[in-house]
Design a protein around this motif. Structure first.
Motif, mmCIF file in Angstrom:
data_model
loop_
_atom_site.group_PDB
_atom_site.id
_atom_site.type_symbol
_atom_site.label_atom_id
_atom_site.label_comp_id
_atom_site.label_asym_id
_atom_site.label_seq_id
_atom_site.Cartn_x
_atom_site.Cartn_y
_atom_site.Cartn_z
ATOM 1 N N ASP A 82 0.761 -1.227 0.119
ATOM 2 C CA ASP A 82 0.020 -0.010 0.076
ATOM 3 C C ASP A 82 0.833 1.133 -0.059
ATOM 4 N N PHE A 83 0.901 2.024 -0.938
ATOM 5 C CA PHE A 83 1.792 3.193 -1.155
ATOM 6 C C PHE A 83 1.715 4.106 -0.065
ATOM 7 N N LYS A 94 -8.113 -6.473 -5.056
ATOM 8 C CA LYS A 94 -8.908 -5.242 -4.796
ATOM 9 C C LYS A 94 -8.496 -3.862 -4.746
ATOM 10 N N ALA A 95 -7.013 -3.596 -4.999
ATOM 11 C CA ALA A 95 -6.402 -2.517 -4.740
ATOM 12 C C ALA A 95 -6.841 -1.668 -6.001
ATOM 13 N N SER A 96 -6.455 -0.195 -5.893
ATOM 14 C CA SER A 96 -6.536 0.512 -7.015
ATOM 15 C C SER A 96 -5.255 0.894 -7.276
ATOM 16 N N TYR A 97 -4.797 1.283 -8.623
ATOM 17 C CA TYR A 97 -3.638 1.600 -9.066
ATOM 18 C C TYR A 97 -3.540 2.982 -9.886
ATOM 19 N N LEU A 98 -2.338 3.672 -9.635
ATOM 20 C CA LEU A 98 -2.003 4.953 -10.059
ATOM 21 C C LEU A 98 -0.645 4.697 -10.853
ATOM 22 N N ILE A 99 -0.607 5.218 -12.065
ATOM 23 C CA ILE A 99 0.537 5.585 -12.968
ATOM 24 C C ILE A 99 0.791 6.886 -13.007
ATOM 25 N N SER A 100 1.950 7.495 -12.493
ATOM 26 C CA SER A 100 2.001 8.856 -12.274
ATOM 27 C C SER A 100 3.590 8.956 -12.774
ATOM 28 N N PRO A 101 3.930 10.133 -13.554
ATOM 29 C CA PRO A 101 5.191 10.152 -13.726
ATOM 30 C C PRO A 101 5.996 11.027 -12.604
ATOM 31 N N ASN A 115 -5.066 0.795 -1.097
ATOM 32 C CA ASN A 115 -5.592 0.045 -0.534
ATOM 33 C C ASN A 115 -7.392 0.447 -0.935
ATOM 34 N N SER A 116 -7.498 1.711 -1.605
ATOM 35 C CA SER A 116 -8.829 2.307 -1.653
ATOM 36 C C SER A 116 -8.823 3.068 -2.900
ATOM 37 N N GLU A 117 -9.942 3.072 -3.851
ATOM 38 C CA GLU A 117 -9.739 3.922 -4.730
ATOM 39 C C GLU A 117 -9.747 5.520 -4.473
ATOM 40 N N ALA A 118 -10.344 5.849 -3.119
ATOM 41 C CA ALA A 118 -10.406 7.121 -2.525
ATOM 42 C C ALA A 118 -8.775 7.564 -2.447
ATOM 43 N N ALA A 119 -7.825 6.720 -1.834
ATOM 44 C CA ALA A 119 -6.585 6.994 -1.604
ATOM 45 C C ALA A 119 -5.868 7.253 -2.726
ATOM 46 N N GLU A 126 -2.937 15.029 -6.369
ATOM 47 C CA GLU A 126 -1.632 15.739 -5.760
ATOM 48 C C GLU A 126 -0.535 15.676 -7.033
ATOM 49 N N TYR A 127 -0.593 14.187 -7.580
ATOM 50 C CA TYR A 127 0.607 14.115 -8.295
ATOM 51 C C TYR A 127 0.246 13.842 -9.913
ATOM 52 N N GLY A 128 -0.880 13.932 -10.179
ATOM 53 C CA GLY A 128 -1.656 13.381 -11.514
ATOM 54 C C GLY A 128 -1.248 11.958 -11.749
ATOM 55 N N GLY A 129 -1.790 11.569 -13.218
ATOM 56 C CA GLY A 129 -1.590 10.356 -13.492
ATOM 57 C C GLY A 129 -3.038 9.740 -14.045
ATOM 58 N N GLU A 130 -2.758 8.287 -14.240
ATOM 59 C CA GLU A 130 -4.017 7.771 -14.520
ATOM 60 C C GLU A 130 -4.332 6.624 -13.644
ATOM 61 N N LEU A 131 -5.706 6.338 -13.342
ATOM 62 C CA LEU A 131 -6.101 5.335 -12.320
ATOM 63 C C LEU A 131 -6.558 4.086 -13.063
ATOM 64 N N TYR A 132 -6.148 2.787 -12.169
ATOM 65 C CA TYR A 132 -6.578 1.566 -12.980
ATOM 66 C C TYR A 132 -7.127 0.731 -12.047
ATOM 67 N N SER A 133 -7.776 -0.436 -12.322
ATOM 68 C CA SER A 133 -8.078 -1.659 -11.369
ATOM 69 C C SER A 133 -7.149 -2.655 -11.462
ATOM 70 N N TRP A 134 -7.124 -3.855 -11.076
ATOM 71 C CA TRP A 134 -6.348 -4.875 -11.182
ATOM 72 C C TRP A 134 -6.541 -5.405 -12.502
ATOM 73 N N ASP A 135 -7.689 -5.773 -13.093
ATOM 74 C CA ASP A 135 -7.642 -6.035 -14.555
ATOM 75 C C ASP A 135 -7.252 -4.971 -15.396
ATOM 76 N N SER A 136 -7.583 -3.825 -15.432
ATOM 77 C CA SER A 136 -6.839 -2.895 -16.311
ATOM 78 C C SER A 136 -5.667 -2.728 -16.202
ATOM 79 N N ILE A 137 -4.938 -2.710 -15.064
ATOM 80 C CA ILE A 137 -3.407 -2.652 -14.780
ATOM 81 C C ILE A 137 -2.634 -3.906 -15.550
ATOM 82 N N LYS A 138 -3.045 -4.916 -15.339
ATOM 83 C CA LYS A 138 -2.575 -6.111 -15.950
ATOM 84 C C LYS A 138 -2.591 -6.075 -17.467
ATOM 85 N N ASP A 139 -3.875 -5.555 -18.040
ATOM 86 C CA ASP A 139 -3.824 -5.350 -19.564
ATOM 87 C C ASP A 139 -2.816 -4.092 -20.169
#
Length: 143
Positions: A82-83, A94-101, A115-119, A126-139
């Motif tokens: 958990d970041f 069940k985690a949410s993911y962020l890719i931010s440069p 640990n949550s989409e809200a986090a 604060e940092y920018g980037g794109e959000l992903y779910s488990w399935d979308s980050i794997k793709d």
């Protein structure tokens, strides 16, 4: 005496096959995929197979690549750090993911787990980037 030995052997077998995460020894464990030493508590990850074998990784993308390319048995658990709580492993599915440069990760994908989409959303603000779910980050990582 034979019964005691048999029970002792069975106990050891059951304990050694426990399906649970293993502690990551930061600074000494190596990533199963890229072989780098695992030092970053915010980006480490782990797979635990249905046989109880644990594979540790220095970055989430290493875990995803390893799962796709090398894992030859079903995974019982996918875990990511958990970041916001470095070193605390959470359920990757069940985690949410962020890719931010703006947030570097060990292998350069700039990928962090939350640990949550809200986090994840708050960190994105604060940092920018794109959000992903488990399935979308794997793709996304497969590309």
């Amino acid at each position: 005496m034979k019964a005691f030995s048999f029970i002792l052997i069975l106990s050891v077998l059951f304990i050694s096959c426990e399906i649970a995460p293993k502690p990551i020894e930061y600074g000494s464990d190596n990533c199963e995929y890229c072989k780098m030493t695992i030092v970053d508590r915010q980006h480490a990850s782990q797979i635990v197979t249905d046989k109880g074998r644990s594979y540790k990784f220095d970055a989430i993308e290493c875990m995803i690549h390893y799962d796709r390319e090398y894992l030859d048995q079903p995974a019982a658990m996918y875990l990511v750090s958990d970041f916001k709580m470095p070193g605390e492993l959470i359920d990757a599915t069940k985690a949410s993911y962020l890719i931010s440069p703006e947030i570097s990760s060990p292998m350069g994908a700039n990928l962090s787990g939350f640990n949550s989409e809200a986090a994840a959303e708050k960190t994105k603000e604060e940092y920018g980037g794109e959000l992903y779910s488990w399935d979308s980050i794997k793709d996304h990582i497969k590309k």
